[in-house]
Structure formats: C-alpha cells, structure tokens
Design a protein around this motif. Sequence first.
Motif, PDB file in Angstrom:
ATOM      1  N   ASN A 281     -21.450   3.030  -0.034  1.00 18.51           N
ATOM      2  CA  ASN A 281     -21.325   2.214   1.168  1.00 18.51           C
ATOM      3  C   ASN A 281     -20.495   0.949   0.920  1.00 18.51           C
ATOM      4  N   ASN A 282     -19.717   0.967  -0.159  1.00 14.09           N
ATOM      5  CA  ASN A 282     -18.891  -0.170  -0.533  1.00 14.09           C
ATOM      6  C   ASN A 282     -17.538  -0.081   0.180  1.00 14.09           C
ATOM      7  N   ALA A 283     -17.194  -1.116   0.924  1.00  6.79           N
ATOM      8  CA  ALA A 283     -15.945  -1.106   1.695  1.00  6.79           C
ATOM      9  C   ALA A 283     -14.712  -1.376   0.847  1.00  6.79           C
ATOM     10  N   ASP A 284     -14.889  -1.571  -0.445  1.00  8.31           N
ATOM     11  CA  ASP A 284     -13.750  -1.842  -1.322  1.00  8.31           C
ATOM     12  C   ASP A 284     -13.543  -0.741  -2.358  1.00  8.31           C
ATOM     13  N   LYS A 285     -14.072   0.450  -2.094  1.00  7.17           N
ATOM     14  CA  LYS A 285     -13.859   1.558  -3.030  1.00  7.17           C
ATOM     15  C   LYS A 285     -12.372   1.898  -3.106  1.00  7.17           C
ATOM     16  N   MET A 286     -11.954   2.438  -4.241  1.00  7.93           N
ATOM     17  CA  MET A 286     -10.527   2.670  -4.464  1.00  7.93           C
ATOM     18  C   MET A 286      -9.919   3.752  -3.586  1.00  7.93           C
ATOM     19  N   VAL A 287     -10.727   4.592  -2.986  1.00 10.01           N
ATOM     20  CA  VAL A 287     -10.182   5.609  -2.098  1.00 10.01           C
ATOM     21  C   VAL A 287      -9.479   4.994  -0.894  1.00 10.01           C
ATOM     22  N   ILE A 288      -9.677   3.692  -0.688  1.00 10.32           N
ATOM     23  CA  ILE A 288      -9.025   3.017   0.435  1.00 10.32           C
ATOM     24  C   ILE A 288      -7.509   3.087   0.351  1.00 10.32           C
ATOM     25  N   THR A 289      -6.927   3.346  -0.804  1.00  7.13           N
ATOM     26  CA  THR A 289      -5.478   3.465  -0.870  1.00  7.13           C
ATOM     27  C   THR A 289      -4.986   4.563   0.064  1.00  7.13           C
ATOM     28  N   ASN A 290      -5.801   5.576   0.324  1.00  6.98           N
ATOM     29  CA  ASN A 290      -5.402   6.626   1.250  1.00  6.98           C
ATOM     30  C   ASN A 290      -5.285   6.090   2.676  1.00  6.98           C
ATOM     31  N   TRP A 291      -6.094   5.124   3.024  1.00  2.97           N
ATOM     32  CA  TRP A 291      -6.002   4.476   4.338  1.00  2.97           C
ATOM     33  C   TRP A 291      -4.662   3.753   4.455  1.00  2.97           C
ATOM     34  N   ASP A 292      -4.319   2.961   3.454  1.00  2.00           N
ATOM     35  CA  ASP A 292      -3.054   2.235   3.472  1.00  2.00           C
ATOM     36  C   ASP A 292      -1.870   3.186   3.584  1.00  2.00           C
ATOM     37  N   ASN A 293      -1.865   4.197   2.720  1.00  2.00           N
ATOM     38  CA  ASN A 293      -0.746   5.134   2.702  1.00  2.00           C
ATOM     39  C   ASN A 293      -0.633   5.887   4.026  1.00  2.00           C
ATOM     40  N   ALA A 294      -1.772   6.216   4.616  1.00  2.00           N
ATOM     41  CA  ALA A 294      -1.760   6.959   5.875  1.00  2.00           C
ATOM     42  C   ALA A 294      -1.086   6.148   6.977  1.00  2.00           C
ATOM     43  N   TYR A 295      -1.403   4.875   7.070  1.00  2.00           N
ATOM     44  CA  TYR A 295      -0.795   4.072   8.136  1.00  2.00           C
ATOM     45  C   TYR A 295       0.659   3.741   7.848  1.00  2.00           C
ATOM     46  N   ASP A 296       1.063   3.782   6.600  1.00  2.00           N
ATOM     47  CA  ASP A 296       2.481   3.699   6.286  1.00  2.00           C
ATOM     48  C   ASP A 296       3.215   4.911   6.865  1.00  2.00           C
ATOM     49  N   VAL A 297       2.638   6.119   6.675  1.00  2.00           N
ATOM     50  CA  VAL A 297       3.240   7.336   7.220  1.00  2.00           C
ATOM     51  C   VAL A 297       3.304   7.262   8.745  1.00  2.00           C
ATOM     52  N   ILE A 298       2.208   6.865   9.364  1.00  2.00           N
ATOM     53  CA  ILE A 298       2.151   6.793  10.826  1.00  2.00           C
ATOM     54  C   ILE A 298       3.198   5.821  11.357  1.00  2.00           C
ATOM     55  N   ASN A 299       3.375   4.694  10.673  1.00  2.00           N
ATOM     56  CA  ASN A 299       4.390   3.738  11.119  1.00  2.00           C
ATOM     57  C   ASN A 299       5.794   4.332  10.999  1.00  2.00           C
ATOM     58  N   ARG A 300       6.038   5.085   9.943  1.00  2.00           N
ATOM     59  CA  ARG A 300       7.344   5.732   9.781  1.00  2.00           C
ATOM     60  C   ARG A 300       7.595   6.735  10.909  1.00  2.00           C
ATOM     61  N   VAL A 301       6.570   7.499  11.249  1.00  2.00           N
ATOM     62  CA  VAL A 301       6.708   8.454  12.355  1.00  2.00           C
ATOM     63  C   VAL A 301       7.018   7.721  13.651  1.00  2.00           C
ATOM     64  N   ASN A 302       6.257   6.681  13.921  1.00  2.00           N
ATOM     65  CA  ASN A 302       6.465   5.947  15.166  1.00  2.00           C
ATOM     66  C   ASN A 302       7.843   5.292  15.221  1.00  2.00           C
ATOM     67  N   LEU A 303       8.375   4.907  14.053  1.00  2.00           N
ATOM     68  CA  LEU A 303       9.734   4.390  13.993  1.00  2.00           C
ATOM     69  C   LEU A 303      10.747   5.460  14.388  1.00  2.00           C
ATOM     70  N   VAL A 304      10.589   6.653  13.837  1.00  2.00           N
ATOM     71  CA  VAL A 304      11.511   7.748  14.152  1.00  2.00           C
ATOM     72  C   VAL A 304      11.501   8.040  15.650  1.00  2.00           C
ATOM     73  N   ILE A 305      10.309   8.138  16.220  1.00  2.00           N
ATOM     74  CA  ILE A 305      10.203   8.479  17.639  1.00  2.00           C
ATOM     75  C   ILE A 305      10.660   7.319  18.525  1.00  2.00           C
ATOM     76  N   GLY A 306      10.217   6.102  18.190  1.00  2.00           N
ATOM     77  CA  GLY A 306      10.563   4.948  19.011  1.00  2.00           C
ATOM     78  C   GLY A 306      12.033   4.609  18.963  1.00  2.00           C
ATOM     79  N   ARG A 307      12.602   4.578  17.772  1.00  2.00           N
ATOM     80  CA  ARG A 307      14.011   4.226  17.640  1.00  2.00           C
ATOM     81  C   ARG A 307      14.929   5.407  17.936  1.00  2.00           C
ATOM     82  N   GLY A 308      14.386   6.603  17.845  1.00  2.00           N
ATOM     83  CA  GLY A 308      15.213   7.780  18.070  1.00  2.00           C
ATOM     84  C   GLY A 308      15.348   8.177  19.518  1.00  2.00           C
ATOM     85  N   ALA A 309      14.530   7.613  20.368  1.00  2.00           N
ATOM     86  CA  ALA A 309      14.507   8.054  21.772  1.00  2.00           C
ATOM     87  C   ALA A 309      15.863   7.936  22.450  1.00  2.00           C
ATOM     88  N   ASP A 310      16.610   6.869  22.144  1.00  2.00           N
ATOM     89  CA  ASP A 310      17.877   6.619  22.836  1.00  2.00           C
ATOM     90  C   ASP A 310      19.098   7.064  22.044  1.00  2.00           C
TER      91      ASP A 310
END
Length: 528
Positions: free
Chosen positions: A93-122
């Motif tokens: 139940n520790n909020a600082d366990k090392m598996v949290i790196t997967n959270w960081d990496n996941a939102y990096d991927v999501i931001n990259r996707v949103n960049l492709v879609i957002g900037r690619g629309a036009d």
Amino acid sequence: MKLIRYIIISCTVLLFAQCTDLSEVPYTFLSPNNYYNNGEELGRSLTGVYDGYRDAFDGYNKYVMYLEVLTEFGSPAYAKDNMHLWNVWSDMNNADKMVITNWDNAYDVINRVNLVIGRGADVEMDESLKQRFFAEARFLRAATYFNLVRMWGGVPIPETFTAGLDGLEVPRKSVDETYAYIIQDLEFCIQNLPKKSAYASSDVWRASKGAAQSLLGDVYLTYADMSGDASYYTKSRDVLSDVIGSGDYSLEPDFKDLWFWWNTNNKNGVESVFELQFGSVSGQHNNNHVMFGVNITEYTLGCYMYRRFHPSIQHVATYSDSDARKEGTFLTKFNTTEKGNPSNILDTLVWLPEDKGFYPGTRGWKSAGPGNVKFYDRTPESATLKLPQAQMYVIRYADVLMNYAEAANHVNGGPTAEAYAAINDVRNRANLEDLPAGLSQTEFADAIFREQGWELVGEAKLYYDEIRTDRIGNNVKAHVQYGNDEGIYMYVETPLEFVPSKDFLFKIPQYDFDSNPALVQNPDNVSK
C-alpha cells in the motif's frame, strides 16, 4: 500529471531489420503550429510513439520483473531493487513503490500519441495514410491504457497533449469509462489499419488490424472477468475468432524458432501479432538480456549478464520432460570459455534444482535459478557491442488461441470443439497430447491457465491473467509457503506479508498529486 520533458524525433522510419537512430530534443513547450508540415514529419513523430511504447514496456526491467515476481512464476535472484520483498508482497500500500515508473512511462506514451493526433490533424497529406498513422498511434494508446487500468483502475484521460502548464488538473475516469475509451480506440484501429499481410515487408512490424482485434479480444475477456458482464465473453470470442479466421497468423512449428536465442531470423514471424523492435544500437537494445541474466560475462552467451529475477524453481518443476517449451525456454547449462578463444572450453556450469537457488551451485551455477532465453541474444555482435537485440512479443498467436479457448469456454458453459482445437494446437506444438475430452468448464479453465504458465512465462502476461481470474491470492500463498518449506534461497524465513485478490490496485505515485491535484488516491488494499 508529471510534465513530459521530451519528444523523441527519429531520423529514419523503424525497419524490422534495422532500428531507428533516435535523438532526444527538449520539448520546451513548442508551439503546436510550427511542427508536422507534411506526412513525412508526421510519420517520423509516429516512430517516436513506437519508441516510447517500447521503452515503457521494456522499462529497463521494471515492467516484466516487478509484475512477474509477484506471482508463482518468478523468483528473486538478488536483493537489489527489493525483489525479495516484492516476492512476498511487502508494503503493497506504499505510494512510492518502484513500479510507479510504469505510470510515468505510460503517460509519456499517451502524450506522444496525443501530439501525433493533435498536431497531425491539419497536415496536408494522403488522407488514408493519415488515418492509418492515427490508428497506429491509437493502438499504442489503447495498449498503454489497458496496462494502466489493470494496475491502477480508472485513470486520468487527457484529451490533448501537454503544451504548457495549463490544463494539468485532469481527474480520474471510472474503470468503465477507461475501458470504454480503450474499446473506442481499438474499434477505430480495426476500421483503419491494414492486415499484417497487406503491409510491405519493411513495415510488417507496425500495428495491424489483427493486432487491434487481438488486443480487443483480451480487453473484452478482462472486462468480462472484472465486471461480471458475461456478454463481453461473447464479444471476446467473436473478435478472436476473426483473428483466427484471417489467415494472417499461425503457430511456429518449432517453439524454439520464436526466440532470438535459437533463431536470429525470428523477428516479426508468422506467430508475431505485435512485437517490440530492438537493435544493436545504443538506446535501441534490449536491456532485459542484462538484467535477467545468469550473473556472468561469457562470450558464448553474448552481452554480459547480471541477475535480478528468474523463472521460479517451483514453476520449472511443473514442466513435463517431453514439453518442448522446457528446453526451449530455460537456460540450465552452458560452457565457460577462454577469453579471446571461445573454442577452448574451460568448464561446464549446470543449474541443479537441488541447489535450491543457493549459489555458486554444486556445478558452479552463479545465480539463484535458470535463465529465460526469451530475453537473450548470444550472438558475437551482442558479446562485442554489448547491445543485445532480442525482440519481445506483446501479442503472439498462441496467446490469441488460448484467450479464444477461454472465452468460448465461458460462453458455452464448457469447452466447445473449437476451444479444444485452439488449446490443443498450442499443446501439440509443444509435443504434448490433446487435453482429455469431457472436461467441465472449471477443469478446462484450469487447464488453460496451466498452459498459459508453460507458454508465456517471462512475457509480462501472467500477473494479469492471475488477477482477472482471481487465482492470484491462493497461488501466491501456496508458492511462498513452498519456498519456505523447501528452503529455497531468498524464501527462507520470509513469510508472505499480504494475500492479494482480484480487486488489488497499485497506489498512484505520490509525487503526481503535486502536479495534478484533481487526482484521488486508490484506497488501501486489504489482505485476502
């Protein structure tokens, strides 16, 4: 969410036989209007999404290791990174366990996707190719959210990319809303991605219609298990049936040919539905070879090896000697050779289960368990360059067959002839006989789970299968007790501290609340 600091921009499109030379460029809040002027630039940005997803999945050992060591399929080999504590579910139940790196990496991927879609629309380019690019990006976003929802439950779903300090307060969606978002992405992918067979050979590594269907089948199966809505078993069965009937995939006749260790021409083969691309280029190599090794530098094994975790002694003992996957998966014997003269054998090291993980073993073994060759590259290039390049499967056809058999078993209230055929194809490839006829629904489901363990160990799937089927608590409890009773290294006098159940969720990283005060933390998990 934690701000994304970098956009990865590639110089060339990833090829299945040659990895991209990528360079990191600081993001520094570039204007959305001054990038992606044409389809070529959009395509290069899409390559950056693949690169980010690979890094999130590979995670320099964090993803595979931390999840699998929580099951009976993995065991700690060394106290570094607290593997021996993860193995007994300590401080979960520790909020600082090392598996949290997967959270960081996941939102990096999501931001990259949103960049492709957002900037690619036009961007002015061929519209069908643009929609395919968007579908590839949305496949990677769906796969990323699927990992997030299974680990943390409902999560924030940002609708656009990070372009400054505004709009960072994104509240969590519900579990149902998160699954609905994943399904919506995958439905778009199925409509806009080509079949694997329709890609040119230089593009066969990309997300395909079959990959989206296979992932959607897994999503439906998981949602049915977790929500109790049995209609999703039917959805899972039907979409996986489409994959099976597509003719795009088949099992490799020889299990060994799936793995770079045995076959260096194995990349993106007939069984591959979607896999991660690695190459012998710095930053593009597969570091799991190093982290999940057998604690030695030996030229004939390729790049140097550390040890963090291994397939568990208990799991290895469950394989029949006739099962082709036993030899095909586990490294239990190798020669040491003279430095600079690998033809001169100095010794033969052998892993013996009776050593109980203590090392050096009776026959000189230098780690707590056997190696898993699924991660390894033993080529001379790997030994010389120190850049192993074994691929990693995200989805392969054997997984599709087993998921189909499981879904069909649920829908019918027992195994159908088609479900038997699917699971027996996997067994027969491993030189095992067909399952006995007349199994009950429960018996067939148990048989599928055993097959998944033998087939998929080390592929970052078994934790999720145990969670969704609610096997995790009883199996982990029995596993840790086995380690204590048998006197296995790093199990001795180390009792299980927490018994998980299917509703277990990791804590959201504590630091993320600093940048996103709209977040609400998961409640403490209760031991079963």
